[in-house]
Design a protein around this motif. Sequence first.
Motif, PDB file in Angstrom:
ATOM      1  N   ARG A  85       0.858  -1.179   0.000  1.00  0.00           N
ATOM      2  CA  ARG A  85       0.000   0.000   0.000  1.00  0.00           C
ATOM      3  C   ARG A  85       0.902   1.239   0.000  1.00  0.00           C
ATOM      4  N   PRO A  86       0.393   2.376  -0.488  1.00  0.00           N
ATOM      5  CA  PRO A  86       1.208   3.598  -0.477  1.00  0.00           C
ATOM      6  C   PRO A  86       1.725   3.945   0.927  1.00  0.00           C
ATOM      7  N   CYS A  87       0.894   3.721   1.929  1.00  0.00           N
ATOM      8  CA  CYS A  87       1.274   4.057   3.296  1.00  0.00           C
ATOM      9  C   CYS A  87       2.295   3.092   3.880  1.00  0.00           C
ATOM     10  N   HIS A  88       2.599   1.997   3.165  1.00  0.00           N
ATOM     11  CA  HIS A  88       3.643   1.050   3.579  1.00  0.00           C
ATOM     12  C   HIS A  88       4.840   1.072   2.625  1.00  0.00           C
ATOM     13  N   ASP A  89       4.725   1.793   1.522  1.00  0.00           N
ATOM     14  CA  ASP A  89       5.772   1.835   0.503  1.00  0.00           C
ATOM     15  C   ASP A  89       6.924   2.724   0.995  1.00  0.00           C
ATOM     16  N   PRO A  90       8.107   2.148   1.254  1.00  0.00           N
ATOM     17  CA  PRO A  90       9.211   2.935   1.813  1.00  0.00           C
ATOM     18  C   PRO A  90       9.646   4.107   0.932  1.00  0.00           C
ATOM     19  N   GLU A  91       9.383   4.015  -0.359  1.00  0.00           N
ATOM     20  CA  GLU A  91       9.764   5.077  -1.289  1.00  0.00           C
ATOM     21  C   GLU A  91       8.931   6.352  -1.079  1.00  0.00           C
ATOM     22  N   ILE A  92       7.686   6.201  -0.645  1.00  0.00           N
ATOM     23  CA  ILE A  92       6.796   7.374  -0.550  1.00  0.00           C
ATOM     24  C   ILE A  92       6.093   7.534   0.797  1.00  0.00           C
ATOM     25  N   MET A  93       6.216   6.568   1.680  1.00  0.00           N
ATOM     26  CA  MET A  93       5.408   6.561   2.900  1.00  0.00           C
ATOM     27  C   MET A  93       5.609   7.784   3.795  1.00  0.00           C
ATOM     28  N   ASP A  94       6.735   8.454   3.686  1.00  0.00           N
ATOM     29  CA  ASP A  94       6.998   9.607   4.547  1.00  0.00           C
ATOM     30  C   ASP A  94       6.126  10.817   4.219  1.00  0.00           C
ATOM     31  N   TRP A  95       5.644  10.922   2.995  1.00  0.00           N
ATOM     32  CA  TRP A  95       4.815  12.073   2.646  1.00  0.00           C
ATOM     33  C   TRP A  95       3.342  11.719   2.388  1.00  0.00           C
ATOM     34  N   VAL A  96       2.980  10.442   2.482  1.00  0.00           N
ATOM     35  CA  VAL A  96       1.589  10.037   2.239  1.00  0.00           C
ATOM     36  C   VAL A  96       0.690  10.576   3.355  1.00  0.00           C
ATOM     37  N   HIS A  97      -0.382  11.211   2.958  1.00  0.00           N
ATOM     38  CA  HIS A  97      -1.379  11.730   3.911  1.00  0.00           C
ATOM     39  C   HIS A  97      -2.353  10.600   4.248  1.00  0.00           C
ATOM     40  N   ILE A  98      -2.397  10.210   5.529  1.00  0.00           N
ATOM     41  CA  ILE A  98      -3.209   9.075   5.982  1.00  0.00           C
ATOM     42  C   ILE A  98      -4.104   9.533   7.129  1.00  0.00           C
ATOM     43  N   PRO A  99      -5.287  10.090   6.834  1.00  0.00           N
ATOM     44  CA  PRO A  99      -6.143  10.591   7.920  1.00  0.00           C
ATOM     45  C   PRO A  99      -6.902   9.521   8.694  1.00  0.00           C
ATOM     46  N   ASP A 100      -6.921   8.274   8.183  1.00  0.00           N
ATOM     47  CA  ASP A 100      -7.774   7.268   8.820  1.00  0.00           C
ATOM     48  C   ASP A 100      -7.074   5.921   9.021  1.00  0.00           C
ATOM     49  N   GLY A 101      -5.775   5.896   9.165  1.00  0.00           N
ATOM     50  CA  GLY A 101      -5.058   4.635   9.352  1.00  0.00           C
ATOM     51  C   GLY A 101      -4.699   3.991   8.035  1.00  0.00           C
ATOM     52  N   CYS A 102      -3.749   3.081   8.093  1.00  0.00           N
ATOM     53  CA  CYS A 102      -3.165   2.531   6.872  1.00  0.00           C
ATOM     54  C   CYS A 102      -3.813   1.236   6.384  1.00  0.00           C
ATOM     55  N   GLY A 103      -4.190   0.351   7.241  1.00  0.00           N
ATOM     56  CA  GLY A 103      -4.733  -0.935   6.799  1.00  0.00           C
ATOM     57  C   GLY A 103      -3.644  -1.969   6.643  1.00  0.00           C
ATOM     58  N   GLY A 104      -3.982  -3.066   6.007  1.00  0.00           N
ATOM     59  CA  GLY A 104      -3.047  -4.175   5.823  1.00  0.00           C
ATOM     60  C   GLY A 104      -1.848  -3.795   4.979  1.00  0.00           C
ATOM     61  N   ARG A 105      -0.921  -4.699   4.868  1.00  0.00           N
ATOM     62  CA  ARG A 105       0.346  -4.443   4.183  1.00  0.00           C
ATOM     63  C   ARG A 105       0.185  -4.268   2.667  1.00  0.00           C
ATOM     64  N   TYR A 106      -0.657  -5.100   2.042  1.00  0.00           N
ATOM     65  CA  TYR A 106      -0.763  -5.099   0.584  1.00  0.00           C
ATOM     66  C   TYR A 106      -2.081  -4.469   0.127  1.00  0.00           C
ATOM     67  N   GLY A 107      -2.023  -3.854  -1.070  1.00  0.00           N
ATOM     68  CA  GLY A 107      -3.192  -3.119  -1.538  1.00  0.00           C
ATOM     69  C   GLY A 107      -3.716  -3.484  -2.907  1.00  0.00           C
ATOM     70  N   PHE A 108      -3.028  -4.332  -3.663  1.00  0.00           N
ATOM     71  CA  PHE A 108      -3.489  -4.652  -5.013  1.00  0.00           C
ATOM     72  C   PHE A 108      -4.176  -6.006  -5.014  1.00  0.00           C
ATOM     73  N   ALA A 109      -5.438  -6.003  -5.279  1.00  0.00           N
ATOM     74  CA  ALA A 109      -6.372  -4.985  -5.731  1.00  0.00           C
ATOM     75  C   ALA A 109      -7.245  -4.534  -4.553  1.00  0.00           C
ATOM     76  N   SER A 110      -7.859  -3.385  -4.713  1.00  0.00           N
ATOM     77  CA  SER A 110      -8.685  -2.816  -3.655  1.00  0.00           C
ATOM     78  C   SER A 110      -9.973  -3.617  -3.457  1.00  0.00           C
TER      79      SER A 110
END
Length: 186
Positions: A85-110
Amino acid sequence: MIDQLEQWDKALFRIINGAHNGFGDFIMTWASDKFIWIPLYILLLYWLFKYNKNYGWMALSLGLLILISDQTASGLLKPWVARLRPCHDPEIMDWVHIPDGCGGRYGFASSHSSNMFALAFFCWFCLKDKLKYIWLLLPWAALIAYSRVYLGVHFPGDVIMGAIIGLLAAFISYHFFKKLSNHFKA
């Protein structure tokens, strides 16, 4: 080619997730909440059973719809593809806006996208000749899919694949229902 698609996916994610504000956070968190939509689910069930008198086949078809949609996205693709998931992706996770928690590790497919598009398309297939505005379920499903990207828990490609899975699940389940209903006329 896959690398280019992933770059475009991340660029589009940055645009959608980066356009956050307090009001949008509230609306998108609300739209993604599974429980807020329970009255709509009850109304849809009422219409499906009101206009389709083969109750047993309708119930079986709805079960098939949920099984195909949810298990394809969550049970099959998420562990197999293992896209973070974007919120777990080390390349971008530092700037991802997450107002409601991240969820599980994987995101494909929603799963949200898959399940909502499955329900929307199935209801549209079943009720389009009976309810004039049933098509509004499609923008509703799109809002929920969009909210998942806005909330930082899915990339756009995750929700697009979820929508495709939902459409296929609806198509299969609807044709299953029509075949059984026609074969076993009440």
